[in-house]
Design an enzyme around this catalytic site. Structure first.
Site, PDB file in Angstrom:
ATOM      1  CE1 TYR A 246      83.463  45.499  47.324  1.00 20.39           C
ATOM      2  CE2 TYR A 246      81.205  45.774  46.592  1.00 20.39           C
ATOM      3  CZ  TYR A 246      82.139  45.123  47.365  1.00 20.39           C
ATOM      4  OH  TYR A 246      81.766  44.104  48.180  1.00 20.39           O
ATOM      5  CG  PHE A 394      79.664  53.149  57.373  1.00 19.59           C
ATOM      6  CD1 PHE A 394      80.109  54.382  57.768  1.00 19.59           C
ATOM      7  CD2 PHE A 394      78.306  52.873  57.436  1.00 19.59           C
ATOM      8  CE1 PHE A 394      79.239  55.324  58.259  1.00 19.59           C
ATOM      9  CE2 PHE A 394      77.421  53.818  57.928  1.00 19.59           C
ATOM     10  CZ  PHE A 394      77.888  55.045  58.345  1.00 19.59           C
TER      11      PHE A 394
END
Lengths: 568, 197
Positions: A246, A394
């Protein structure tokens, strides 16, 4: 600001706002330029090594030819991960945040020396970590799971990079505090608030890896203690590891929420909900780390389940983001003449490379987000844990949603910082599209390999004895993706260097794009109030991690000596 | 989350007039469509949680939990079960398999069971972290020094199932290293298994 002007309590006497002078701007631009430049330098090397990995998987092993510098596939892989995921992101974010906060508050840094020293500490950390990494003394990948043991300088360097990023945060907090005193009762401008929330979240989240390195890995690699506890190390690592994503993603969100709409003639659909989303990220980013440890022994399944529910909680603000950001862009497209249910999409600002790169990043993030919910799904995770699915995931998130957005930001930020025209719009547009299609193919291939054939992640697949002919079509798909990504990376490098050396100066000044809220009413005051959110975040961390961490520390067994199982 | 989102959900669009004078009440303005999207999001998440609960309760899919700790430095000392790893028959069709992971091999690297067998796998690592996924099953766990991982699988289809180390455990060279660390479970037709006995 002098001490005498600081009131003891909320004062009715307004403090005169400090104007942002040309010299202040230049100072911040320089600082940002160094951060972004170092980030791009690291990324360039990291991307090249990624290409070698893609070629190896497709059967073209170039590592024997690089022996003097690159000792193994995994040596290259360690550099690829550390430079791309840790160095590029952290340096870019620290530079971008300093720039964005000062412009958003329209106020100079209160203590510029803190931010200058922050950069110095980060660079010192980078050098300390890079030396053992490049010399094959830290071939432990970017997760550096003990008892794989790197040279102590690697751990110390990473710590300094983190400490430097904290210092960037301190500099920004002081600046915010000064702005607050100068503007009592005003709502914090959205960009500054979102930056500060992200930095505070990072401060809380990075305590885990700081504890892992300082209490476990550094003394152990220095030989001060003989053994370590691998599970405790993993747990502290993942305490930081998930909120780390994040820390990468929220800067992209800031651009999507508050800058991108302005780049296509739109407005922020809902300023209030955007603030709420960031507060929710402060609450939910950290207490979710066990979802990276679903398959770990030694952690009760009940705790894993609790963290799954909390992870779903952090999916909620991302789902809100999907609506609000798209609505903000739609306002712009309709203002530009777009009509129909979907016809407006053609009227977005597709001619602008900065806009296009970021919109494409958002599209890839739709797939990344869906995959993320699958990964977070407790039992479902067993199907994909540590398979090629995960790097597939990812590369869509940090490799696309984040990195391609940062590329887009570079396409206005680098001309702004250098005072030179973008070199060139066409090349930059091509860069965004090649990255988009390259990553789509690469990530799709990896997802399929992991899900269907259990192909392990970060493995020298071209040399694996269990490799199967069934993999070939998907490996070829990823190879096409890697080739497109290599072209794209080359274009990016060309654009950035070309811009920095461009003889054509900017004809008109550019500044940070800032989207106005569609609803001019100020956000409710409770969305500008740190107390409940901050204490809520700390409380959630204590409740969700406290008992298990206490247990793991209490029962820790330092049985594992260090291992360095790689050829020197 | 609930505090913040319940309020907007409870408030119809634009009906914030009456609240403005009261500083204690939130006056978050939420668009009608956005409020609908928020509800859809929350319901979707709730459905996911329920689906996952069903996967564990009705289908019995388990994630690893706490089994036991074990000192990696004593693994080779009998009577430690990992000193002589391998398959043990508990009852007809029920087995437990002890697997020791080390740089860069599993011991044992081959396990044969008759079709329909239920096998509980216990694994630990002697040196660095490893991983173990049995391709085509729900067995997937980390293998850590100091901890025992445990999961159970039932093999209803004959065939060869690879178990692959999925955590980086060292480089070696092209011919040996993390990428060469794997083993096989050979699930035999009942007749073949009986023959071999």
């Amino acid at each position: 600001m002098s001490v005498q002007t600081l009131p003891l309590r909320e004062s009715t006497v307004p403090v005169t706002p400090t104007p942002l002078t040309e010299a202040d701007r230049r100072m911040v631009d320089r600082l940002t330029g160094w951060n972004v430049g170092i980030g791009i330098g690291a990324l360039t090397l990291g991307l090249l090594l990624g290409v070698l990995q893609g070629l190896e998987h497709a059967g073209l092993d170039l590592y024997p030819f690089l022996q003097p510098v690159l000792k193994s596939y995994y040596h290259g892989l360690s550099i690829h991960g550390v430079l791309n995921a840790l160095v590029w992101t952290t340096f870019f974010i620290c530079g971008f945040f300093t720039f964005a906060t000062v412009r958003s508050l329209n106020r100079p840094l209160s203590y510029p020396w803190i931010n200058t020293w922050a950069l110095i500490v980060m660079v010192a950390g980078l050098v300390l970590a890079a030396i053992p990494l490049l010399l094959n003394m830290a071939t432990v990948l970017y997760t550096f799971y003990p008892p794989l043991q790197a040279h102590w300088s690697f751990y110390l360097g990473l710590t300094l990079v983190v400490v430097g990023s904290w210092m960037v945060g301190y500099g920004l907090y002081f600046t915010y505090g000064a702005w607050r005193r100068e503007h009592p009762g005003e709502r914090t401008p959205f960009i500054a608030l979102a930056v500060l929330i992200t930095m505070v979240m990072w401060q809380l989240a990075s305590l885990g890896v700081a504890a892992e390195i300082l209490a476990l890995l550094l003394p152990w690699s220095l030989g001060l203690v003989a053994g370590t506890d691998p599970l405790l190390g993993r747990t502290l690592f993942w305490y930081t590891g998930h909120p780390l994503v994040y820390f990468w993603l929220l800067p992209a969100y800031i651009s999507w929420y508050a800058m991108l709409p302005a780049q296509t003639g739109g407005k922020m659909f809902s300023d209030s909900l955007a603030r709420l989303v960031f507060w929710l990220f402060l609450l939910f980013s950290t207490p979710v780390g066990f979802h990276h440890q679903y398959t770990d022994p030694g952690i009760p399944a009940a705790w894993k389940f609790i963290h799954m529910v909390l992870t779903y909680g952090v999916a909620f603000p991302s789902l809100l983001t999907a609506f609000t950001v798209v609505a903000s862009l739609e306002i712009g497209a309709r203002a530009r003449g777009g009509k129909g249910w979907l016809g407006w999409i053609r009227h977005l600002n597709w001619g602008d490379p900065s806009y296009t790169a970021q919109n494409l990043a958002m599209i890839l993030f739709v797939f990344g987000g869906i995959g993320g919910i699958i990964n977070a799904s407790y039992t479902l995770n067993l199907a994909v844990h540590n398979t090629a699915w995960i790097p597939g995931h990812f590369h869509l998130t940090v490799g696309s949603a984040v990195t391609l957005t940062f590329f887009g930001i570079c396409y206005w930020l680098v001309p702004k910082l250098t005072g030179r025209q973008l070199f060139t719009k066409g090349l930059a547009l091509a860069q965004g599209w090649t990255w988009f299609f390259g990553m789509l193919l690469f990530a799709n291939g990896y997802h399929m390999l992991g899900l269907n054939y259990g192909v392990p992640r970060r493995t020298m697949l071209g040399a694996a004895p269990y490799a199967s002919a069934e993999w070939t079509p998907f490996l070829m798909e990823t190879l096409v993706g890697v080739i497109l990504l290599f072209i794209s990376a080359t274009l990016f490098f060309l654009v950035i260097v070309g811009t920095a050396l461009n003889r054509r100066k900017l004809t008109a000044p550019i500044d940070m794009p800032v989207a106005e809220p569609a609803d001019p009413r100020p956000a409710p005051a409770w969305l500008d109030n740190w107390g409940p959110w901050l204490w809520g975040a700390v409380g959630l961390v204590i409740v969700s991690y406290g008992p298990m961490l206490f247990n793991l520390i209490h029962t820790a067994e330092f049985w594992s000596r260090g291992y360095t199982p790689w050829p020197r | 989350m609930s505090e913040a989102t319940r309020d907007p959900n409870g408030e119809p669009t634009g009906n914030t007039q009456g609240l403005e004078h009261n500083p204690n009440l939130p006056d978050l303005h939420v668009d009608r469509y956005e409020a609908a999207w928020m509800r859809i999001s929350l319901v979707t998440i709730a459905v996911f949680v329920v689906a996952i609960v069903i996967s564990t309760t009705s289908y019995g899919i388990q994630v690893p939990g706490v089994t036991a700790r074990i000192d990696p430095n004593t693994l080779m000392t009998p009577p430690n079960p990992f000193a002589e790893p391998g398959l043990r028959e508990l009852a007809p069709g029920k087995y437990e398999a002890y697997i020791r992971a080390q740089v860069w091999s599993f011991a044992p690297s081959e396990i044969r069971v008759p079709v329909g067998s239920q096998v509980t796998f216990y694994a630990t690592a002697m040196d660095v972290q490893h991983g173990l996924k049995i391709v085509g099953t729900n067995v997937n766990f980390m293998v850590l020094p100091g901890q025992i991982s445990k999961l159970t699988a039932t093999f209803d289809q004959p065939g060869t199932y690879n178990f692959i180390c999925h955590e980086y455990c060292g480089a070696g060279g092209p011919t040996i290293g993390h990428h060469t660390m794997y083993g096989q479970i050979i699930v035999e037709e009942a007749a073949v298994a009986a023959d071999r006995k």
